[in-house]
Design a protein around this motif. Structure first.
Motif, PDB file in Angstrom:
ATOM      1  N   ASP A 197      41.440  16.959  30.287  1.00  0.00           N
ATOM      2  CA  ASP A 197      40.572  18.055  30.741  1.00  0.00           C
ATOM      3  C   ASP A 197      41.418  19.262  31.146  1.00  0.00           C
ATOM      4  OD1 ASP A 197      38.119  19.348  31.642  1.00  0.00           O
ATOM      5  OD2 ASP A 197      38.727  18.812  33.682  1.00  0.00           O
ATOM      6  N   HIS A 225      33.430  15.422  28.505  1.00  0.00           N
ATOM      7  CA  HIS A 225      33.741  14.013  28.230  1.00  0.00           C
ATOM      8  C   HIS A 225      35.045  13.570  28.887  1.00  0.00           C
ATOM      9  CE1 HIS A 225      30.494  13.659  25.325  1.00  0.00           C
ATOM     10  NE2 HIS A 225      30.833  14.872  24.916  1.00  0.00           N
ATOM     11  N   PHE A 226      35.784  14.513  29.456  1.00  0.00           N
ATOM     12  CA  PHE A 226      37.099  14.195  30.008  1.00  0.00           C
ATOM     13  C   PHE A 226      37.276  14.726  31.433  1.00  0.00           C
ATOM     14  CE2 PHE A 226      37.305  15.080  25.434  1.00  0.00           C
ATOM     15  CZ  PHE A 226      37.578  13.807  24.974  1.00  0.00           C
ATOM     16  N   GLY A 284      33.437  11.995  22.882  1.00  0.00           N
ATOM     17  CA  GLY A 284      34.435  13.039  23.127  1.00  0.00           C
ATOM     18  C   GLY A 284      35.155  13.437  21.850  1.00  0.00           C
ATOM     19  N   ALA A 295      33.225  19.851  25.010  1.00  0.00           N
ATOM     20  CA  ALA A 295      34.101  18.684  24.854  1.00  0.00           C
ATOM     21  C   ALA A 295      34.698  18.264  26.193  1.00  0.00           C
ATOM     22  CB  ALA A 295      35.198  18.984  23.836  1.00  0.00           C
ATOM     23  N   ARG A 296      35.017  19.230  27.026  1.00  0.00           N
ATOM     24  CA  ARG A 296      35.628  18.921  28.332  1.00  0.00           C
ATOM     25  C   ARG A 296      34.736  18.035  29.190  1.00  0.00           C
ATOM     26  NH1 ARG A 296      37.596  23.912  31.613  1.00  0.00           N
ATOM     27  NH2 ARG A 296      38.201  22.196  33.002  1.00  0.00           N
TER      28      ARG A 296
END
Length: 181
Positions: free
Chosen positions: A58, A51-52, A120, A48-49
């Protein structure tokens, strides 16, 4: 500090694994299922991180990943061991503060939502579902109260975070009961 010069030890070839105190348990033990599910949740958060990358969200997820390593150490440390790395109430409270902050900016739910939307958000929903499994496994392993509270709150955090991400895009993806009948 951890220092690993050799990755394989062959000590687990007999189907057991070591705990923090040096004792060994079967890899099929419910405790190992919980530790493995926490590791999987941590890995899903790592995905997931992506995406940020580099933003504040993040950094929040990075802190959560570190907390999940603490939680794994907590699970792997028998209750009879005093001290050691344990999940503490302030780690749970920190998640609650993040949830309350994000949730304050969201419209109240009027429907169940689907685990979808922005890429995300979908990744966060997957991490949430895996975290819920880790929580169930930790309950089955009779984990202590603080790791259980952390996992419960983490799944709430991931749900609200996914909604916040979707709010920045197309909004929540609502469940339509019986839509495909």
């Amino acid at each position: 500090m951890v220092k690993l010069n050799k990755i394989y030890t062959r000590t687990g070839d007999d189907g057991t694994t070591g705990l923090v105190d040096g004792s060994r348990i079967a890899k099929s033990d419910p405790l190992m299922a919980a530790i493995g599910d926490v590791d999987e949740a941590n890995s899903a958060i790592g995905v997931a991180r992506t995406h940020f990358a580099g933003d504040e969200f993040d950094r929040i997820l990075a802190r959560i990943q570190n907390d999940l390593f603490d939680l794994g150490a907590d699970l792997a440390t028998p209750a009879s061991i005093e001290g050691g790395l344990r999940i503490v109430p302030s780690q749970v409270a920190w998640l609650e503060e993040r949830i309350d902050h994000m949730n304050a900016a969201l419209a109240p739910l009027t429907s169940f939502i689907l685990p979808a939307g922005e890429a995300g958000a979908a990744a966060l929903h997957l991490a949430r579902a895996i975290t819920r499994r880790a929580e169930r496994a930790a309950v089955a392993a009779q984990a202590a109260a603080q790791p259980l509270a952390y996992l419960n709150r983490l799944s709430d955090f991931l749900f609200v975070a996914a909604r916040a991400v979707n709010q920045q895009g197309g909004g929540d993806v609502l469940w339509v009961p019986g839509a495909s009948r």
